[in-house]
Design a protein around this motif. Structure first.
Motif, PDB file in Angstrom:
ATOM      1  N   GLU A  68      39.303  25.641  35.935  1.00  0.00           N
ATOM      2  CA  GLU A  68      40.470  24.844  36.316  1.00  0.00           C
ATOM      3  C   GLU A  68      41.548  24.931  35.243  1.00  0.00           C
ATOM      4  O   GLU A  68      41.291  25.312  34.100  1.00  0.00           O
ATOM      5  CB  GLU A  68      40.056  23.394  36.556  1.00  0.00           C
ATOM      6  CG  GLU A  68      39.114  23.236  37.750  1.00  0.00           C
ATOM      7  CD  GLU A  68      38.999  21.791  38.184  1.00  0.00           C
ATOM      8  OE1 GLU A  68      40.006  21.221  38.674  1.00  0.00           O
ATOM      9  OE2 GLU A  68      37.906  21.226  38.023  1.00  0.00           O
ATOM     10  N   TRP A  69      42.746  24.522  35.609  1.00  0.00           N
ATOM     11  CA  TRP A  69      43.927  24.708  34.761  1.00  0.00           C
ATOM     12  C   TRP A  69      43.759  24.077  33.385  1.00  0.00           C
ATOM     13  O   TRP A  69      44.182  24.633  32.380  1.00  0.00           O
ATOM     14  CB  TRP A  69      45.167  24.138  35.451  1.00  0.00           C
ATOM     15  CG  TRP A  69      45.092  22.659  35.742  1.00  0.00           C
ATOM     16  CD1 TRP A  69      44.541  22.059  36.830  1.00  0.00           C
ATOM     17  CD2 TRP A  69      45.591  21.593  34.906  1.00  0.00           C
ATOM     18  NE1 TRP A  69      44.659  20.697  36.747  1.00  0.00           N
ATOM     19  CE2 TRP A  69      45.304  20.373  35.578  1.00  0.00           C
ATOM     20  CE3 TRP A  69      46.252  21.544  33.691  1.00  0.00           C
ATOM     21  CZ2 TRP A  69      45.655  19.140  35.050  1.00  0.00           C
ATOM     22  CZ3 TRP A  69      46.611  20.316  33.163  1.00  0.00           C
ATOM     23  CH2 TRP A  69      46.310  19.133  33.837  1.00  0.00           C
ATOM     24  N   THR A 101      46.200  24.177  39.397  1.00  0.00           N
ATOM     25  CA  THR A 101      45.870  25.579  39.635  1.00  0.00           C
ATOM     26  C   THR A 101      44.451  25.825  39.113  1.00  0.00           C
ATOM     27  O   THR A 101      43.948  25.062  38.288  1.00  0.00           O
ATOM     28  CB  THR A 101      46.838  26.535  38.920  1.00  0.00           C
ATOM     29  OG1 THR A 101      46.750  26.330  37.502  1.00  0.00           O
ATOM     30  CG2 THR A 101      48.280  26.296  39.375  1.00  0.00           C
ATOM     31  N   ARG A 127      46.378  26.568  28.403  1.00  0.00           N
ATOM     32  CA  ARG A 127      46.368  25.819  29.657  1.00  0.00           C
ATOM     33  C   ARG A 127      47.324  26.453  30.665  1.00  0.00           C
ATOM     34  O   ARG A 127      48.413  26.904  30.309  1.00  0.00           O
ATOM     35  CB  ARG A 127      46.784  24.367  29.412  1.00  0.00           C
ATOM     36  CG  ARG A 127      45.669  23.509  28.844  1.00  0.00           C
ATOM     37  CD  ARG A 127      45.992  22.047  29.020  1.00  0.00           C
ATOM     38  NE  ARG A 127      44.885  21.181  28.643  1.00  0.00           N
ATOM     39  CZ  ARG A 127      44.789  19.912  28.973  1.00  0.00           C
ATOM     40  NH1 ARG A 127      45.748  19.346  29.672  1.00  0.00           N
ATOM     41  NH2 ARG A 127      43.749  19.193  28.593  1.00  0.00           N
ATOM     42  N   ARG A 128      46.914  26.403  31.916  1.00  0.00           N
ATOM     43  CA  ARG A 128      47.749  26.906  33.001  1.00  0.00           C
ATOM     44  C   ARG A 128      48.475  25.738  33.652  1.00  0.00           C
ATOM     45  O   ARG A 128      48.193  24.573  33.355  1.00  0.00           O
ATOM     46  CB  ARG A 128      46.884  27.650  34.015  1.00  0.00           C
ATOM     47  CG  ARG A 128      46.195  28.894  33.439  1.00  0.00           C
ATOM     48  CD  ARG A 128      45.725  29.833  34.539  1.00  0.00           C
ATOM     49  NE  ARG A 128      46.849  30.269  35.324  1.00  0.00           N
ATOM     50  CZ  ARG A 128      46.869  30.269  36.668  1.00  0.00           C
ATOM     51  NH1 ARG A 128      45.832  29.830  37.345  1.00  0.00           N
ATOM     52  NH2 ARG A 128      47.935  30.684  37.322  1.00  0.00           N
ATOM     53  N   GLU A 165      45.899  22.464  45.485  1.00  0.00           N
ATOM     54  CA  GLU A 165      45.481  23.397  44.435  1.00  0.00           C
ATOM     55  C   GLU A 165      45.874  24.828  44.801  1.00  0.00           C
ATOM     56  O   GLU A 165      45.749  25.241  45.957  1.00  0.00           O
ATOM     57  CB  GLU A 165      43.966  23.320  44.224  1.00  0.00           C
ATOM     58  CG  GLU A 165      43.463  21.946  43.805  1.00  0.00           C
ATOM     59  CD  GLU A 165      43.829  21.625  42.373  1.00  0.00           C
ATOM     60  OE1 GLU A 165      43.799  22.514  41.526  1.00  0.00           O
ATOM     61  OE2 GLU A 165      44.138  20.443  42.101  1.00  0.00           O
TER      62      GLU A 165
END
Length: 270
Positions: free
Chosen positions: A99-100, A111, A106-107, A151
């Motif tokens: 996960e982000w 997302t 970090r994304r 998401e």
């Protein structure tokens, strides 16, 4: 026989009712609604009855039975991380969810990545179906059915490689003229360190003579590559290599086991 038909029902309607009554008396196999005992050819119908979202005719029989058996539980947690991981586990045991907020760096929020390694833990690139575009499209499609609507997913087909640089050298005893002729090409850079002017016999008798300086200069003038040549700064050396760029530097050098000497050296290049 008890009847639900009205008193004015026709003979045809009463005949249909009588025929249907016999169907009710037929005994159905008790294992049709059990995913683990249902005949394999009837599993698609049981999957439809239990609203299985993900189905692939190429799955093994065991995978099909598991999909049917877990359908109700999957619907209960659809839209959660667990639902995505359940689908991934059905496709490939190496696939994992990131996960982000777990990614480095970090994304963007909401997302996640599905990481599908192309190389297994033992360093083998398994290839086959798991490396095909159709397999990747199936993962994207089926994860899209169970993931949270907000998401956004990215499928990453990951290749991890490790290696080392091996250096190999070959020692060839050939003349400088043959060496230059054999390896000369555009982009090649030669470094040449011939005997110093006046020290031609330091490497042995008849190895390099005064005439070799002229021959070397003529050959270097016609090469496709480039070169750097170091030699002591003497009038004869300067005259021989005058057609090239010559840079002079103060240096300390020794010959054999002799004492160090201060002097000037020329760097000839093109």
């Amino acid at each position: 026989m008890n009847s639900l038909l009205p008193p004015n029902a026709t003979r045809s309607e009463r005949a249909l009712e009588a025929g249907a009554a016999r169907i009710v008396d037929l005994a159905s196999p008790p294992d049709l609604d059990d995913p683990m005992t249902c005949p394999a050819e009837l599993l698609p119908w049981l999957a439809w009855g239990l609203s299985v979202d993900t189905w692939d005719a190429d799955w093994s029989e065991q995978d099909k039975r598991v999909a049917v058996a877990t359908s109700i539980a999957l619907h209960r947690h659809k839209g959660t991380r667990l639902s995505v991981e359940t689908v991934l586990g059905r496709f490939d045991q190496l696939a994992r969810l990131v996960e982000w907020h777990e990614a480095e760096p970090r994304r963007p929020a909401h997302t996640f990545d599905v990481i599908l390694p192309m190389v297994t833990g033992d360093g083998v690139a398994a290839g086959g179906r798991r490396a095909s575009a159709a397999f990747a499209e199936s993962i994207i499609r089926e994860v899209g059915r169970v993931k949270p609507l907000r998401e956004h997913m990215r499928l990453v087909q990951q290749i991890t490689a490790a290696g080392a640089i091996g250096l190999q050298a070959v020692l060839r005893a050939i003349s400088y003229a043959d060496f230059i002729r054999r390896y000369d090409r555009a982009g090649m850079l030669f470094y040449l360190d011939p005997p110093y002017w006046g020290c031609e016999t330091d490497y042995g008798q008849d190895v390099f003579g005064r005439a070799d300086f002229d021959q070397l200069a003529d050959q270097l003038a016609g090469i496709k590559g480039r070169f750097i040549l170091s030699i002591n700064d003497t009038p004869g050396a300067r005259a021989t290599f005058a057609r090239f760029h010559v840079a002079t530097a103060e240096t300390t050098y020794t010959v054999g086991a002799g004492a160090a000497q201060r002097g000037r050296a020329d760097r000839v290049e093109r």
